[in-house]
Design an enzyme around this catalytic site. Structure first.
Site, PDB file in Angstrom:
ATOM      1  N   ASP A 103       0.839  -1.316  -0.134  1.00 55.54           N
ATOM      2  CA  ASP A 103       0.128   0.042  -0.044  1.00 55.54           C
ATOM      3  C   ASP A 103       1.064   1.191   0.049  1.00 55.54           C
ATOM      4  OD1 ASP A 103      -2.288   1.574   0.391  1.00 55.54           O
ATOM      5  OD2 ASP A 103      -1.695   1.657   2.535  1.00 55.54           O
ATOM      6  N   LEU A 104       0.424   2.208  -0.397  1.00 55.24           N
ATOM      7  CA  LEU A 104       1.444   3.645  -0.478  1.00 55.24           C
ATOM      8  C   LEU A 104       1.098   4.369   0.898  1.00 55.24           C
ATOM      9  CD1 LEU A 104       3.255   5.451  -2.089  1.00 55.24           C
ATOM     10  CD2 LEU A 104       1.181   6.379  -3.245  1.00 55.24           C
ATOM     11  N   ASP A 105      -0.228   5.152   1.058  1.00 54.67           N
ATOM     12  CA  ASP A 105      -0.391   5.903   1.934  1.00 54.67           C
ATOM     13  C   ASP A 105      -0.341   5.200   3.411  1.00 54.67           C
ATOM     14  OD1 ASP A 105      -0.860   8.262   0.375  1.00 54.67           O
ATOM     15  OD2 ASP A 105      -3.011   7.465  -0.154  1.00 54.67           O
TER      16      ASP A 105
ATOM     17  N   THR B 127       0.923  10.434   4.089  1.00 51.21           N
ATOM     18  CA  THR B 127       0.366  11.219   3.167  1.00 51.21           C
ATOM     19  C   THR B 127      -1.061  11.640   4.034  1.00 51.21           C
ATOM     20  OG1 THR B 127      -0.474   9.647   1.854  1.00 51.21           O
ATOM     21  CG2 THR B 127       1.021  11.196   0.813  1.00 51.21           C
TER      22      THR B 127
ATOM     23  N   LYS C 126      -8.642   6.428   6.519  1.00 51.99           N
ATOM     24  CA  LYS C 126      -7.438   5.583   5.814  1.00 51.99           C
ATOM     25  C   LYS C 126      -7.773   4.564   4.872  1.00 51.99           C
ATOM     26  CE  LYS C 126      -3.979   6.456   9.353  1.00 51.99           C
ATOM     27  NZ  LYS C 126      -3.223   5.939  10.635  1.00 51.99           N
TER      28      LYS C 126
ATOM     29  N   SER D 217      -2.774   0.891  -4.231  1.00 51.83           N
ATOM     30  CA  SER D 217      -3.123   1.876  -3.476  1.00 51.83           C
ATOM     31  C   SER D 217      -4.242   2.117  -3.977  1.00 51.83           C
ATOM     32  CB  SER D 217      -2.170   2.991  -3.723  1.00 51.83           C
ATOM     33  OG  SER D 217      -2.578   4.259  -3.203  1.00 51.83           O
ATOM     34  N   ALA D 218      -5.361   2.905  -3.174  1.00 49.25           N
ATOM     35  CA  ALA D 218      -6.333   3.286  -3.626  1.00 49.25           C
ATOM     36  C   ALA D 218      -6.441   4.618  -4.230  1.00 49.25           C
ATOM     37  CB  ALA D 218      -7.370   3.389  -2.239  1.00 49.25           C
TER      38      ALA D 218
ATOM     39  N   LYS E 285     -11.220  -1.214  -1.605  1.00 45.85           N
ATOM     40  CA  LYS E 285     -10.693  -2.012  -0.396  1.00 45.85           C
ATOM     41  C   LYS E 285     -11.966  -1.803   0.570  1.00 45.85           C
ATOM     42  CE  LYS E 285      -5.770  -0.880  -0.882  1.00 45.85           C
ATOM     43  NZ  LYS E 285      -4.725  -0.175  -0.288  1.00 45.85           N
TER      44      LYS E 285
ATOM     45  N   GLU F 117      -0.025  -3.486   4.500  1.00 44.26           N
ATOM     46  CA  GLU F 117      -0.961  -2.539   4.740  1.00 44.26           C
ATOM     47  C   GLU F 117      -1.004  -1.873   6.203  1.00 44.26           C
ATOM     48  OE1 GLU F 117      -3.673  -0.761   3.964  1.00 44.26           O
ATOM     49  OE2 GLU F 117      -3.869  -1.396   1.817  1.00 44.26           O
ATOM     50  N   ASP F 118      -1.493  -0.439   6.016  1.00 46.39           N
ATOM     51  CA  ASP F 118      -1.908   0.089   7.315  1.00 46.39           C
ATOM     52  C   ASP F 118      -3.394   0.390   7.784  1.00 46.39           C
ATOM     53  OD1 ASP F 118      -2.316   2.034   5.344  1.00 46.39           O
ATOM     54  OD2 ASP F 118      -2.128   3.577   6.889  1.00 46.39           O
TER      55      ASP F 118
HETATM   56  C1  BG6 Z   1      -5.820   6.090   0.088  1.00 45.04           C
HETATM   57  C2  BG6 Z   1      -5.796   6.755   1.555  1.00 45.04           C
HETATM   58  O1  BG6 Z   1      -4.603   5.499   0.092  1.00 45.04           O
HETATM   59  O2  BG6 Z   1      -6.203   6.756  -1.058  1.00 45.04           O
HETATM   60  C3  BG6 Z   1      -7.190   7.414   1.479  1.00 45.04           C
HETATM   61  O3  BG6 Z   1      -5.498   6.039   2.572  1.00 45.04           O
HETATM   62  C4  BG6 Z   1      -7.451   8.142   0.352  1.00 45.04           C
HETATM   63  O4  BG6 Z   1      -7.191   8.271   2.924  1.00 45.04           O
HETATM   64  C5  BG6 Z   1      -7.441   7.232  -0.859  1.00 45.04           C
HETATM   65  O5  BG6 Z   1      -8.921   8.886   0.530  1.00 45.04           O
HETATM   66  C6  BG6 Z   1      -7.820   7.970  -2.113  1.00 45.04           C
HETATM   67  O6  BG6 Z   1      -6.883   8.938  -2.396  1.00 45.04           O
HETATM   68  P1  BG6 Z   1      -6.794   9.968  -3.630  1.00 45.04           P
HETATM   69  O7  BG6 Z   1      -5.445  10.628  -3.741  1.00 45.04           O
HETATM   70  O8  BG6 Z   1      -7.260   9.237  -4.817  1.00 45.04           O
HETATM   71  O9  BG6 Z   1      -7.982  11.170  -3.028  1.00 45.04           O
HETATM   72 MG    MG Z   2      -2.732   3.087   3.638  1.00 43.57          MG
END
Ligand code: BG6
Ligand code: MG
Length: 217
Positions: free
Chosen positions: A10-12, A18, A46, A115-116, A146, A170-171
């Site tokens: 996962d990224l964030d 972030t 998250k 990542s989402a 997810k 994953e966090d």
């Molecule tokens: C996830 C974050 O990685 O991405 C969420 O944990 C965030 O908090 C989601 O809402 C979507 O991110 P973005 O950058 O597409 O708005």
């Molecule tokens: Mg995350």
């Protein structure tokens, strides 16, 4: 490492923190709508998609908006968010993250991002780590958020590795659930009391070794 052939990150919250930028942008949006958005409520965002995050924020403020208004608010939040992530530098990579992903590659383990976020490429470019990943699956490539396993299954597919040979890092609770739903092993990054569905929990990628992965159930 016969039982581990791919690691999906996962990224964030795993590679970079972030959450603080997401929080600042949501807080600013909430302030404009006349209510305060707390750090405590931010935890609920998250791993959650942008639109779902907005719905949670509005729910916290007891505010109702039409679909068209929601689109506009989500776009406004993203403008403020991207202004902040465009200032990011490689110094913001979380401790041990780059080293651990590289150690996977050195051991012949494939690596993917799962990542989402639709802003993943911007962030990876700012951190200068696009080349650390053999496959990149982000919010632009998936239709189900997810805890649906789509993002990780797509990652495994792009790497041509079967799910049972993949470990996800994953966090978020939803992310750990997604990994397990996809038939993968899950390493939680954060608090073991919160990420109790994970096969193992560590505080960060600086606290995990490839040897530990070998003994995951
Ligand atoms: C996830 C974050 O990685 O991405 C969420 O944990 C965030 O908090 C989601 O809402 C979507 O991110 P973005 O950058 O597409 O708005
Ligand atoms: Mg995350």
């Amino acid at each position: 490492m016969n039982n581990i052939k791919a690691c999906i990150f996962d990224l964030d919250g795993v590679i970079v923190d972030t959450a603080v930028y997401h929080y600042k942008a949501w807080k600013r949006l909430a302030a404009g709508l006349g209510f305060d958005f707390s750090e405590h409520d931010n935890e609920r965002l998250k791993g959650v998609s942008r639109m779902r995050s907005l719905e949670i924020v509005l729910e916290c403020g007891g505010v109702t908006k039409t679909d068209a208004e929601k689109e506009q608010l989500a776009a406004q939040k993203n403008t403020w968010y991207t202004e902040m992530i465009n200032q990011m530098t490689p110094a913001e990579i979380l401790p041990g993250a780059q080293e651990f992903v590289q150690s996977c590659r050195d051991a012949g383990i494939k690596t993917a991002l799962g990542s989402a976020s639709k802003n993943s490429m911007t962030i990876l470019n700012k951190l200068n780590i696009v080349n650390l990943f053999d496959a990149i699956i982000d919010g632009n490539k998936v239709s189900k958020a997810k805890p649906d396993p789509e993002v990780f299954l797509k990652g495994a597919e792009e790497l041509s590795i079967e799910p049972q040979f993949c470990v996800v890092f994953e966090d978020a609770i939803a992310g750990v659930e997604a990994a397990k739903a996809g038939g993968m092993k899950a390493v939680g990054i954060g608090d073991a009391n919160i990420l109790h569905e994970a096969d193992m929990v560590v505080s960060g990628l600086d606290k995990v070794t490839l040897e530990q992965l070998e003994i995951l159930p």
